[in-house]
Design a protein around this motif. Structure first.
Motif, PDB file in Angstrom:
ATOM      1  N   GLU A   1     -61.150  94.223  36.139  1.00  0.00           N
ATOM      2  CA  GLU A   1     -60.692  95.595  36.199  1.00  0.00           C
ATOM      3  C   GLU A   1     -61.461  96.455  35.213  1.00  0.00           C
ATOM      4  O   GLU A   1     -61.647  96.086  34.061  1.00  0.00           O
ATOM      5  CB  GLU A   1     -59.191  95.661  35.875  1.00  0.00           C
ATOM      6  N   SER A   2     -61.929  97.628  35.692  1.00  0.00           N
ATOM      7  CA  SER A   2     -62.670  98.551  34.845  1.00  0.00           C
ATOM      8  C   SER A   2     -61.792  99.753  34.511  1.00  0.00           C
ATOM      9  O   SER A   2     -61.033 100.244  35.348  1.00  0.00           O
ATOM     10  CB  SER A   2     -63.936  99.018  35.560  1.00  0.00           C
ATOM     11  N   TYR A   3     -61.906 100.228  33.260  1.00  0.00           N
ATOM     12  CA  TYR A   3     -61.098 101.359  32.814  1.00  0.00           C
ATOM     13  C   TYR A   3     -61.951 102.573  32.461  1.00  0.00           C
ATOM     14  O   TYR A   3     -61.449 103.534  31.900  1.00  0.00           O
ATOM     15  CB  TYR A   3     -60.265 100.946  31.604  1.00  0.00           C
ATOM     16  N   SER A   4     -63.227 102.514  32.794  1.00  0.00           N
ATOM     17  CA  SER A   4     -64.137 103.578  32.379  1.00  0.00           C
ATOM     18  C   SER A   4     -63.830 104.917  33.050  1.00  0.00           C
ATOM     19  O   SER A   4     -64.166 105.973  32.522  1.00  0.00           O
ATOM     20  CB  SER A   4     -65.589 103.173  32.683  1.00  0.00           C
ATOM     21  N   GLN A   5     -63.164 104.887  34.198  1.00  0.00           N
ATOM     22  CA  GLN A   5     -62.908 106.136  34.927  1.00  0.00           C
ATOM     23  C   GLN A   5     -61.686 106.891  34.410  1.00  0.00           C
ATOM     24  O   GLN A   5     -61.454 108.037  34.798  1.00  0.00           O
ATOM     25  CB  GLN A   5     -62.736 105.855  36.433  1.00  0.00           C
ATOM     26  N   PHE A   6     -60.918 106.304  33.509  1.00  0.00           N
ATOM     27  CA  PHE A   6     -59.688 106.939  33.039  1.00  0.00           C
ATOM     28  C   PHE A   6     -59.952 107.807  31.816  1.00  0.00           C
ATOM     29  O   PHE A   6     -60.865 107.552  31.024  1.00  0.00           O
ATOM     30  CB  PHE A   6     -58.637 105.879  32.693  1.00  0.00           C
TER      31      PHE A   6
END
Length: 208
Positions: free
Chosen positions: A170-175
């Protein structure tokens, strides 16, 4: 036999060996690393102790031991990785109460998780480091884990860093930062500490 002081370099995670983590210990006055395979729970406990900013809503097992020891005036003075047999490390916790010193046998992963909470130094003997110490690059390596037994020797860890304890799915870079802090609170409340460490890492990147 002379003792060699060690520090924690980081924790690595194997993508191919499910549940296998490697704790990387670094020789203080040298370049050798001592990689030790540990279980998922111990890796999580060590990562939380290193992270400092993530506070579990309820105490983990090693936190409970720390509270118990504090209540009865027990001090962990140091941890010594004293033996290596068939790829398995053996450790001792050196404790003190009322000026009386006691030596307690422990798994290396548990001993180090407690050493972190007591700010106690970690040592091994020179002959163990000579036998199991390796020189590692900071770049990911493509070798696999040969021994996935808990506290066994890892031939070459794939990555360095506490961020590698978490799932890579899971990536959180877009938040946004606000959304990340909300997700961090939820992860901690749900006791999903692996996710919390990953989110905290993304927050640090955005704030830097």
């Amino acid at each position: 036999m002379s003792l060699v002081k060690l520090t924690i370099k980081g924790i690595s995670y194997s993508q191919t060996q499910n549940g296998a983590y490697a704790l990387i210990l670094n020789e203080v006055n040298g370049d050798r690393k001592l990689p030790i395979v540990i279980g998922a729970f111990e890796a999580q406990s060590i990562a939380i102790a290193l992270e400092k900013e993530i506070k579990p809503p309820r105490p983990l097992t090693h936190d409970l031991f720390k509270s118990f020891a504090d209540r009865f005036d027990i001090i962990v003075k140091q941890v010594i990785i004293h033996k290596l047999v068939d790829g398995v490390f053996y450790s001792s916790i050196i404790c003190e109460r009322d000026k009386i010193e006691e030596i307690i046998d422990a798994r290396t992963s548990d001993a180090i998780a407690l050493a972190l909470r007591f700010y106690a130094p970690i040592f091994t003997y020179k002959n163990i480091l000579d036998k199991a110490g390796v020189y590692l690059n900071t770049n990911p390596l493509e070798s696999e884990i040969d021994d996935v037994n808990n506290d066994g020797v890892l031939s070459s860890p794939k990555t360095f860093g506490i961020e590698d304890v978490v799932s890579k799915g899971e990536s959180y870079s877009q938040f946004t930062l606000e959304e990340l802090y909300q997700k961090l609170d939820v992860a901690v409340q749900n006791e999903d500490y692996e996710k919390a460490v990953h989110i905290r890492d993304e927050i640090s990147k955005k704030e830097s």
